[in-house]
Design an enzyme around this catalytic site. Sequence first.
Site, PDB file in Angstrom:
ATOM      1  N   LYS A  50      -3.545   0.340   5.738  1.00 40.43           N
ATOM      2  CA  LYS A  50      -4.883   0.928   5.586  1.00 40.43           C
ATOM      3  C   LYS A  50      -5.762   0.033   4.724  1.00 40.43           C
ATOM      4  CE  LYS A  50      -3.196   5.411   6.717  1.00 40.43           C
ATOM      5  NZ  LYS A  50      -2.401   6.559   6.326  1.00 40.43           N
ATOM      6  N   GLN A  94      -1.738  10.258   1.341  1.00 43.43           N
ATOM      7  CA  GLN A  94      -0.676   9.892   2.280  1.00 43.43           C
ATOM      8  C   GLN A  94       0.432  10.957   2.256  1.00 43.43           C
ATOM      9  OE1 GLN A  94      -0.702   6.983   4.328  1.00 43.43           O
ATOM     10  NE2 GLN A  94       0.969   8.128   5.263  1.00 43.43           N
ATOM     11  N   ASP A 117      -9.111  12.455   7.184  1.00 40.07           N
ATOM     12  CA  ASP A 117      -7.917  12.743   7.991  1.00 40.07           C
ATOM     13  C   ASP A 117      -8.128  13.999   8.847  1.00 40.07           C
ATOM     14  OD1 ASP A 117      -5.728  11.094   8.127  1.00 40.07           O
ATOM     15  OD2 ASP A 117      -4.795  11.822   6.278  1.00 40.07           O
TER      16      ASP A 117
END
Length: 281
Positions: A50, A94, A117
């Site tokens: 990322k 995460q 997300d």
Amino acid sequence: MSAIIMDGKALAAKTKEGIRAEVAKLQRKPGLAVVLVGDNGASQVYVRNKVKDCSECDIACYDYYLPQESTLEELLALIGELNGREDVDGILVQLPLPAQIPEKPVLEAIAPEKDVDAFHPDNMGRLLRGDAIYQPCTPSGVMEMLKEYHIDPAGKHCVVVGRSNIVGKPMALLLLQENGTVTVCHSRTPDLKEQCLQADILVAAVGREKLITADMVKEGAVVIDVAMNRNAAGKLCGDVDFPAVAEKAACITPVPGGVGPMTRAMLMKNTLTAAQRRQKA
Ligand code: NAP
């Protein structure tokens, strides 16, 4: 018949180029905060990727590493700080989190407008209603691949294997939104083969090597393999028995090089969207 291999890596590179061009038009670089708690090896690789994607898109990346023994309160304090930061447009925590930290309050603490997300209940609800601001990265990456290869789900029978909140369910909703007729299968589906054989578009998102074999796939189907498994030799593989299914399918995604790179590109796209919305407001 030999299938067209859908090249997610190439499409992701093209998508990121487009994002970089859009970033150049903004007054300020978008900022993405990536939070990793603990020392999960796979998560460390994802976070590194990322950081690299951000640099390719000219997005500022703020990475935070919290120790394995961190508490929910410590993580919530960091999220609270990031929610208030002007230079942070998107926040990603995460997953998975260490066992002592429950996922729900963490995902709910991220400000919905920074939830790139798209796992916050507000964003999931919007998706259900058909007016999502951010779409979850993996299923939206699949939709981009279908578009790139001129595969329109309208009027097609789409079978999604897997019903997780992050992949299976939103995948089904996006296909439905594009007028597919959608069947969702899971571990309690008694006749998986019969269901899969109905599919014009088959999406496998389970996490079990070779779950989808050639006898489960209709001749000429489009087969999308979302899974990322490790086989006995430690090699990355999907749910689909690729060589045999590629002989029957019209189009198929490889693992690696299919859905994975597109998931990452969609995170960059959502971060761009977040920045564009905040700079307009
Ligand atoms: P998950 O939360 O474990 O969900 C797996 C789903 O598969 C569940 O709904 C489960 O059913 C279903 N399932 C399990 N065994 C089955 C069987 N024998 N037949 C039919 N369905 C079965 O996993 P996930 O997070 O959705 O991820 C799925 C896969 O995608 C994993 O390999 C993951 O690594 C990969 N993934 C890839 C990306 C990417 O960027 N490419 C992103 C995210 C995830 P129940 O609900 O009944 O338990």
